[in-house]
Write a protein that holds these residues in place. Sequence first.
Motif, PDB file in Angstrom:
ATOM      1  N   ILE A  48      -9.558   9.786 -16.243  1.00 20.26           N
ATOM      2  CA  ILE A  48      -9.693  10.796 -15.188  1.00 20.26           C
ATOM      3  C   ILE A  48     -10.747  10.356 -14.174  1.00 20.26           C
ATOM      4  O   ILE A  48     -10.537  10.417 -12.968  1.00 20.26           O
ATOM      5  N   VAL A  54      -7.278  11.739  -8.563  1.00 17.93           N
ATOM      6  CA  VAL A  54      -7.751  12.983  -9.169  1.00 17.93           C
ATOM      7  C   VAL A  54      -9.109  13.373  -8.611  1.00 17.93           C
ATOM      8  O   VAL A  54      -9.296  14.476  -8.087  1.00 17.93           O
ATOM      9  N   THR A 245      -0.158  14.582  -5.937  1.00 16.83           N
ATOM     10  CA  THR A 245      -1.487  14.846  -6.481  1.00 16.83           C
ATOM     11  C   THR A 245      -1.475  16.109  -7.332  1.00 16.83           C
ATOM     12  O   THR A 245      -2.106  16.161  -8.395  1.00 16.83           O
ATOM     13  N   ILE A 249      -2.639  16.019 -11.208  1.00 21.75           N
ATOM     14  CA  ILE A 249      -3.827  16.749 -11.659  1.00 21.75           C
ATOM     15  C   ILE A 249      -3.459  17.915 -12.572  1.00 21.75           C
ATOM     16  O   ILE A 249      -4.131  18.166 -13.583  1.00 21.75           O
TER      17      ILE A 249
END
Length: 324
Positions: A48, A54, A245, A249
Amino acid sequence: MNVYIPFICLALGAAINWRGLPEKILQYIDYLTNLALFLLMVVIGINIGTSEEVMGNLNRIGINCFLISLSAVACSVVVTVLLEKTIMPLEKIRLQLHMEKGASIASDTASGSESKSKGRSSFSPLIVIMPACIAVGMIAGRFFMQNIQEYLLDAMLTGCLIFLYTGVGVSLASNKSVFSYIRRLGFRVLLMPTGIFAGCLFGGMLAGAVLSVPTNWAVLSASGMGYYSLTGAAMTDTFGIEAGTYGFIVNILRDVLTVALLPVLIRISKGSPIASGAAGCMDSMLVPVSRFVGPELSMVALISGTILTFVVPLWLPMGIQLLA
């Protein structure tokens, strides 16, 4: 990870312990499994933290992604609980098997509350340590390991999962009633992934309406069910980088939420942690979830996660066509 590896490792672990290992050896295996679990959480955090996609968008769309993921988890849990109270009584079947094997009511009650008591006492360190390991990994990935090679992270992740799957196999061999449980549950085991998928679709629609996020983005993101790489790529290809995105995420956060909420989920029902883990129960979420639901339901988690992992690549192109 190759789809066959989890089953090969489970079979290997079960074979190692089929005739029963000494208690001291089992304790050492449990200790090493915990260490591998913590390392897995750190690796997830590093993945992450090193992802510009992210981290670079957390401030702008992070809250929306968090709420979409939370809505998908919540709706999956609600549908699963309804199934458990009607046609898929996971805990009732487990207790019946114990009673048929001559277990006393007292021991059954103790066994029935085993996972919950672990969540309160012996498993209480995991409640704190697992989210903390993810946080440490995120910090390390963001500030100290930006240049780490992706293949090294993949190798670490695969190594952890292989060890953890083998450890689960050892645990299953110590609890052979698992196989009787799956036979008793029968085709009803298919209701678990079906309910999770339905909950994700509804959760995505609900979150999209409340947050004024495009419905197709919210639904497709939520229905990725933890399969973040494929969901993000498919949505980017069709709708652009911002939609992709969301897809990435939302599904990364599903794993984080599952780990953080395990103590709460196990108090709701036995199937709730499995519902939250979704497709992740085939890989990174299997061991954290199994630690709370117990050996019988760990097989339900694996079966459900495997089915959902196959469903997502089939669903996403269809969903994109339907919702485009």
